[in-house]
Design a protein around this motif. Structure first.
Motif, PDB file in Angstrom:
ATOM      1  N   SER A  52      22.846 -60.224 -37.212  1.00 50.23           N
ATOM      2  CA  SER A  52      22.874 -59.413 -37.511  1.00 50.23           C
ATOM      3  C   SER A  52      22.844 -58.338 -37.804  1.00 50.23           C
ATOM      4  O   SER A  52      21.811 -58.421 -39.190  1.00 50.23           O
ATOM      5  N   ASP A  53      22.833 -56.578 -37.775  1.00 49.06           N
ATOM      6  CA  ASP A  53      22.509 -55.970 -38.674  1.00 49.06           C
ATOM      7  C   ASP A  53      23.436 -55.538 -39.682  1.00 49.06           C
ATOM      8  O   ASP A  53      24.862 -56.199 -40.220  1.00 49.06           O
ATOM      9  N   ILE A  54      23.201 -54.133 -39.967  1.00 52.06           N
ATOM     10  CA  ILE A  54      24.073 -53.762 -40.980  1.00 52.06           C
ATOM     11  C   ILE A  54      25.033 -52.777 -40.632  1.00 52.06           C
ATOM     12  O   ILE A  54      25.335 -52.558 -39.759  1.00 52.06           O
ATOM     13  N   GLY A  55      26.496 -52.715 -40.756  1.00 52.11           N
ATOM     14  CA  GLY A  55      27.396 -52.198 -41.203  1.00 52.11           C
ATOM     15  C   GLY A  55      28.569 -53.623 -40.388  1.00 52.11           C
ATOM     16  O   GLY A  55      28.971 -54.077 -39.660  1.00 52.11           O
ATOM     17  N   GLY A  74      19.378 -51.494 -39.618  1.00 53.67           N
ATOM     18  CA  GLY A  74      17.695 -51.372 -38.307  1.00 53.67           C
ATOM     19  C   GLY A  74      16.899 -52.079 -38.622  1.00 53.67           C
ATOM     20  O   GLY A  74      16.127 -51.943 -38.203  1.00 53.67           O
ATOM     21  N   ARG A  75      16.732 -53.107 -39.186  1.00 50.39           N
ATOM     22  CA  ARG A  75      15.973 -53.966 -39.502  1.00 50.39           C
ATOM     23  C   ARG A  75      16.035 -55.747 -38.204  1.00 50.39           C
ATOM     24  O   ARG A  75      15.196 -55.938 -38.013  1.00 50.39           O
ATOM     25  N   SER A  76      17.207 -55.778 -37.445  1.00 50.45           N
ATOM     26  CA  SER A  76      17.231 -56.565 -37.403  1.00 50.45           C
ATOM     27  C   SER A  76      16.811 -57.583 -35.908  1.00 50.45           C
ATOM     28  O   SER A  76      16.304 -58.432 -35.792  1.00 50.45           O
ATOM     29  N   VAL A  77      16.029 -56.183 -35.469  1.00 52.43           N
ATOM     30  CA  VAL A  77      15.675 -56.794 -34.275  1.00 52.43           C
ATOM     31  C   VAL A  77      13.925 -57.244 -34.551  1.00 52.43           C
ATOM     32  O   VAL A  77      13.336 -57.833 -34.480  1.00 52.43           O
ATOM     33  N   THR A  78      13.272 -56.455 -36.138  1.00 48.09           N
ATOM     34  CA  THR A  78      12.693 -57.070 -36.026  1.00 48.09           C
ATOM     35  C   THR A  78      12.217 -58.866 -36.024  1.00 48.09           C
ATOM     36  O   THR A  78      11.001 -59.366 -36.788  1.00 48.09           O
ATOM     37  N   TYR A  79      13.524 -59.629 -37.442  1.00 43.53           N
ATOM     38  CA  TYR A  79      13.827 -60.647 -37.814  1.00 43.53           C
ATOM     39  C   TYR A  79      13.675 -61.154 -36.528  1.00 43.53           C
ATOM     40  O   TYR A  79      13.221 -62.313 -36.421  1.00 43.53           O
ATOM     41  N   ILE A  95      22.974 -58.839 -33.150  1.00 40.21           N
ATOM     42  CA  ILE A  95      24.134 -57.736 -32.985  1.00 40.21           C
ATOM     43  C   ILE A  95      23.958 -56.597 -33.673  1.00 40.21           C
ATOM     44  O   ILE A  95      23.866 -56.616 -35.214  1.00 40.21           O
ATOM     45  N   MET A  96      24.059 -55.546 -33.314  1.00 40.06           N
ATOM     46  CA  MET A  96      23.798 -54.118 -33.727  1.00 40.06           C
ATOM     47  C   MET A  96      24.854 -52.634 -33.326  1.00 40.06           C
ATOM     48  O   MET A  96      25.297 -52.957 -32.353  1.00 40.06           O
ATOM     49  N   GLY A  97      24.579 -51.916 -34.204  1.00 37.64           N
ATOM     50  CA  GLY A  97      25.991 -51.036 -34.152  1.00 37.64           C
ATOM     51  C   GLY A  97      24.854 -49.547 -33.697  1.00 37.64           C
ATOM     52  O   GLY A  97      23.646 -49.757 -33.674  1.00 37.64           O
ATOM     53  N   ASP A  98      25.182 -48.648 -33.134  1.00 36.14           N
ATOM     54  CA  ASP A  98      24.876 -47.591 -33.318  1.00 36.14           C
ATOM     55  C   ASP A  98      24.028 -47.258 -33.877  1.00 36.14           C
ATOM     56  O   ASP A  98      22.498 -46.400 -33.848  1.00 36.14           O
ATOM     57  N   GLY A  99      24.399 -47.490 -35.362  1.00 37.27           N
ATOM     58  CA  GLY A  99      23.723 -46.732 -36.160  1.00 37.27           C
ATOM     59  C   GLY A  99      22.615 -47.157 -35.971  1.00 37.27           C
ATOM     60  O   GLY A  99      21.562 -46.161 -37.079  1.00 37.27           O
TER      61      GLY A  99
END
Length: 446
Positions: A52-55, A74-79, A95-99
């Motif tokens: 999961s990302d932030i938000g 913004g780094r969830s994809v790298t993890y 799982i991330m938001g548009d931010g």
């Protein structure tokens, strides 16, 4: 007995905790569709990782009975990419938001370009809902947010179009209201390579009331922006992880780029961890010499780590390499003081003074003539100029290190010769010559 475990299908991947989202928010709906997709796929929850990302969407992973990782904005994809490359058997869902698509845009782009086998769900509500409704990369033109009170002047990012044209294996755009969203999520997870699902929804706290956005208006906005819906892109490109493992040899369970496995074939006399350091000047091949010693240790059945320290100028200043050898696995690769230290130059002497101060009478220091290390350790002089080979700045480190290793007797000297024999032909003969010349050098105790 079979090595495979019996997996009991789960009726749900959700735990009993209720979602915390605002009334009418689409996050809970999308998570329910994700849960249905995981059930459809009949996955082992131990083999599923939600990243999961932030938000607001970053709260999601705690409501599932799976593995989870929560990191920086913004780094969830790298993890996720790291997890997938290290453990390709896992199902990894971001799982991330548009931010996050703006803050981590380059990560998204490169994951798609490499076609790494993770599935990314973008909970797209067109603003930063957690922090007050600021505009994001997907905020439509003229939309009102807390940072675009007179209307947004930026064009929105076409997430699917951008990632599909850069190689994403699967790209889908839809809404939280789609009847078949769970099937599309399952399809994305099943698809080889990188999958992106841009799922539009309502932020009922900020964006929707500021822009009179309803579920019906959401579809109108899609049409107005001219963005296609459904599966909007497929690319039949090999998954990066598959290509990586095919291109490189596998050691244990991992593919190792650019290296052939070192098979132990020599004996070592070490029965405990031994720490060695070489301190010289940049450009004198200190790192290369220590690397040969590390490989010789591995060829002798030892574990080895090497740490190098040199200035960014590369060819001037100090060059310090640390080598740790051990007959048993070890986790900590730091070094407080070495058991043995080789000093090759004034640059090295200055850099290694902390080690020299910490070393005791039980330790050994080797140095070339002219250097006078101040230390309590036992001092031995080795003189590469006396070697039966022409000594230059490019082979002096190896000649002196070979003399040191011959004196220390950590492993069979033949292992060092064998390590040199594995070098490229252009270096092999010269290194072997330097090693044999160093072994023949006499050492003078001071």
């Amino acid at each position: 007995m079979s090595g495979s475990a019996t997996i009991t299908p789960l009726a749900t991947f959700r735990n009993d905790s209720p979602y915390p989202f605002c009334p009418g928010c689409g996050h809970g709906v999308i998570l329910n569709r994700l849960n249905e997709a995981l059930v459809q796929l009949d996955l082992d929850p131990h083999e599923v990782v939600l990243v999961s990302d932030i938000g607001c969407s970053g709260l999601s992973d705690q409501y599932f009975a799976t593995n989870a990782f929560h990191g920086l904005h913004g780094r969830s994809v790298t993890y996720a990419c790291g997890i997938k490359l290290a453990r390709p058997e896992l199902t990894v869902v971001v799982i991330m938001g548009d931010g996050g698509t703006g803050i981590g845009g380059t990560h998204l782009l490169n994951a798609a370009r490499r076609n790494i086998g993770v599935t990314v769900l973008v909970f797209n509500n067109f603003n930063f809902g957690m922090t007050g409704g600021q505009h994001s990369t997907t905020t439509p033109l003229a939309a009102v947010t807390s940072t675009t009170l007179a209307g947004n002047l930026e064009r929105p990012l076409d997430i699917c179009g951008t990632l599909a044209v850069n190689g994403a294996g699967f790209a889908y755009r839809g809404t939280s209201f789609d009847k078949h969203l769970s099937e599309r999520i399952a399809e994305g997870i099943r698809s080889p390579g990188f999958a992106i699902l841009d799922i539009w929804e309502l932020c009922t706290a900020y964006y929707a009331p500021s822009n009179q956005l309803t579920g019906k208006a959401l579809f109108g906005m899609l049409e107005e922006l001219g963005l296609p819906v459904g599966v909007v892109g497929r690319n039949d490109v090999e998954d990066y992880g598959d290509a990586f493992r095919r291109a490189h040899p596998v050691v244990g369970k991992r593919a190792v780029p650019g290296l052939e496995p070192l098979e132990p074939g020599f004996e070592a006399s070490l029965d405990k961890r031994f720490e060695l350091a070489v301190a010289g000047s940049a450009g004198e091949k200190v790192r290369s010499a220590v690397r040969l010693a590390a490989r010789a240790g591995i060829l002798s059945g030892l574990r080895a780590t090497q740490r190098d320290d040199y200035p960014i100028t590369v060819q001037s200043g100090h060059s310090l390499s640390e080598l740790i050898l051990s007959p048993v696995p070890f986790a900590y690769s730091g070094m407080r003081k070495p058991d043995a230290l080789l000093v090759l130059s004034e640059d090295g002497l200055k850099k290694a003074q902390g080690y020299l101060d910490a070393m005791g009478a039980e330790d050994r220091v080797f140095a070339i003539p002219g250097l006078r290390p101040q230390t309590r350790a036992s001092l031995t002089i080795v003189d590469p100029r006396q070697a039966a080979v022409r000594v230059t700045r490019h082979n002096r480190s190896l000649v002196a290190l070979a003399a040191m290793l011959s004196e220390l007797d950590l492993f069979q000297f033949a292992a060092l010769e064998a390590a040199a024999g594995l070098l490229a032909p252009a270096y092999r003969a010269a290194c072997l010559e330097a090693i044999l010349a160093g072994r023949a050098l006499g050492a003078i105790d001071q």
